[in-house]
Design a protein around this motif. Structure first.
Motif, PDB file in Angstrom:
ATOM      1  N   LEU A  38       0.786  -1.364   0.089  1.00  0.00           N
ATOM      2  CA  LEU A  38       0.024  -0.012   0.002  1.00  0.00           C
ATOM      3  C   LEU A  38       0.678   1.276  -0.060  1.00  0.00           C
ATOM      4  O   LEU A  38       0.759   2.148  -0.879  1.00  0.00           O
ATOM      5  N   GLU A 177     -12.796  -1.195  13.639  1.00  0.00           N
ATOM      6  CA  GLU A 177     -12.437  -0.499  12.397  1.00  0.00           C
ATOM      7  C   GLU A 177     -13.109   0.999  12.350  1.00  0.00           C
ATOM      8  O   GLU A 177     -12.891   1.871  11.819  1.00  0.00           O
ATOM      9  N   ASN A 191      -8.243   8.729   1.303  1.00  0.00           N
ATOM     10  CA  ASN A 191      -7.812   7.678   0.544  1.00  0.00           C
ATOM     11  C   ASN A 191      -7.458   6.719   1.661  1.00  0.00           C
ATOM     12  O   ASN A 191      -6.671   5.880   1.558  1.00  0.00           O
ATOM     13  N   LYS A 193      -7.826   3.184   3.469  1.00  0.00           N
ATOM     14  CA  LYS A 193      -8.136   1.767   3.120  1.00  0.00           C
ATOM     15  C   LYS A 193      -7.984   1.036   4.552  1.00  0.00           C
ATOM     16  O   LYS A 193      -6.985   1.205   5.042  1.00  0.00           O
ATOM     17  N   THR A 194      -8.640  -0.121   4.432  1.00  0.00           N
ATOM     18  CA  THR A 194      -8.015  -0.946   5.788  1.00  0.00           C
ATOM     19  C   THR A 194      -8.103  -2.497   5.087  1.00  0.00           C
ATOM     20  O   THR A 194      -8.435  -2.904   4.098  1.00  0.00           O
ATOM     21  N   LYS A 195      -7.274  -3.260   6.150  1.00  0.00           N
ATOM     22  CA  LYS A 195      -7.100  -4.533   5.796  1.00  0.00           C
ATOM     23  C   LYS A 195      -7.076  -5.430   7.087  1.00  0.00           C
ATOM     24  O   LYS A 195      -6.257  -4.697   8.029  1.00  0.00           O
ATOM     25  N   TYR A 255      -4.334   2.245   6.004  1.00  0.00           N
ATOM     26  CA  TYR A 255      -3.776   3.129   5.071  1.00  0.00           C
ATOM     27  C   TYR A 255      -4.494   4.330   4.866  1.00  0.00           C
ATOM     28  O   TYR A 255      -5.415   4.349   4.632  1.00  0.00           O
TER      29      TYR A 255
END
Length: 262
Positions: A38, A177, A191, A193-195, A255
Motif C-alpha cells: 500500500l 474499525e 484515501n 483503506k483497511t485490511k 492506510y
C-alpha cells in the motif's frame, strides 16, 4: 492522562525491552508485506516509524527507502532496537530518536512515509497522535498504522480489554474499525483503506513478554479458560489439559494519505 502514566510506560518497556526486540511475532508478518504494497516505498522516501519498539518495522522498510527515523517514548527500548538492527548488518540509513507520539519533535512536513505498528493501544490520546502524524507528513505523504482490532461484540470486547490490562498495565484501549476510520478522517487524512489479518500467539510467550511472573501467567490462563464460549470462539482459543496453548486475535491495517492540497 497525566505524565505519571507515560513514566510508567517507560518503566514497563525498559524492563521488557529485550523480549520485544527478539519476539518472533514482531519480526515478521503478512501485515508488513501488505503495508509495503500500500505504501509503495521508494528510495526517495523519508520515513518515520513511530513507537518503533524492537525496530522490526524500521528494519523491514530500511532497504526500501532513503532513510528511516525510528522513534520511541522509551530510551531503553530504542537502545535495544539500535543494537538489534546493527547486529543484522548492512543497514546504515536508520537513526533513532526519543519521541512522544502525541508531541513529535519534528518540523511539519519532515517525512513522506509514516508507520506505527502494534503501539496505538498504549497511547493515552490517539486522536492527538494522529494530528501529529498528519503534521509531520508532507502533502501527499502516506501512512500505515497496524494495531489489534477491538471485537464488535460488546461482551467479548469488554473481556478483551480486561484480559489485556491483566497482562499489561500500560494497555489503554483498542478500537473498532469504525472508530479508527472516524479518527483518521477527523485528523484530515484521505484515501483511507483497511485490511484485517489474523495473528496467532503462543500463549505463554505472549503472556511473559509483558513481564508477567508465574503467578500472573496462571491467573491469565484461568481467565481464558473460564471465559464464555463466544470469547473462545472469537479468539480461537486452543487449550490442552486446562492450559491455554494459543489464541488468535485480529490486526487492523489502516492506510491513508495526507492530501496534496489543503
Amino acid at each position: 492522562m497525566d505524565k505519571g502514566f507515560k513514566e510508567r510506560v517507560k518503566e514497563q518497556f525498559s524492563k521488557t525491552a529485550e523480549r520485544y526486540v527478539y519476539d518472533e511475532g514482531f519480526a515478521r508478518g503478512e501485515d508488513l508485506q501488505e503495508a509495503a504494497l500500500l505504501l509503495k516505498p521508494t528510495h526517495d522516501d523519508l520515513m518515520l516509524d513511530v513507537a518503533t519498539g524492537g525496530g522490526h518495522t524500521a528494519l523491514f522498510f530500511a532497504p526500501l527507502v532513503r532513510s528511516v527515523v525510528a522513534s520511541d517514548l522509551t530510551m531503553q527500548i530504542l537502545k535495544k532496537a539500535q543494537e538489534f538492527i546493527s547486529e543484522e548488518g548492512g543497514i546504515e540509513n536508520v537513526t533513532f530518536r526519543e519521541a512522544d507520539a502525541e508531541d513529535l519533535p519534528f518540523p511539519a512536513g519532515s517525512f513522506t512515509l509514516l508507520t506505527c505498528r502494534i503501539a496505538p493501544h498504549h497511547f493515552p490520546d490517539v486522536p492527538q497522535a494522529l494530528k501529529e502524524f498528519f503534521r509531520v507528513l508532507r502533502r501527499g505523504g502516506r501512512m500505515a498504522i497496524i494495531d489489534t482490532l477491538l471485537p464488535e461484540d460488546p461482551e467479548v470486547a469488554a473481556l478483551y480489554q480486561e484480559m489485556e490490562q491483566m497482562r499489561d498495565p500500560t494497555h489503554i484501549q483498542t478500537f473498532s474499525e469504525k472508530r479508527w476510520l472516524e479518527m483518521v478522517e477527523d485528523a484530515g487524512f484521505t484515501n483511507i483503506k483497511t485490511k484485517k489479518f489474523p495473528k496467532t500467539h503462543d500463549f505463554v510467550t505472549w503472556a511473559k513478554r509483558s513481564g508477567l511472573d508465574r503467578q500472573g501467567v496462571q491467573k491469565l490462563n484461568k481467565f481464558f479458560v473460564d471465559a464464555p464460549q463466544k470469547f473462545h470462539d472469537y479468539f480461537q482459543v486452543e487449550t490442552f489439559a486446562g492450559e491455554v496453548e494459543s489464541y488468535t486475535d485480529k490486526k487492523l491495517l489502516i492506510y491513508a494519505t495526507r492530501p496534496e492540497k489543503k
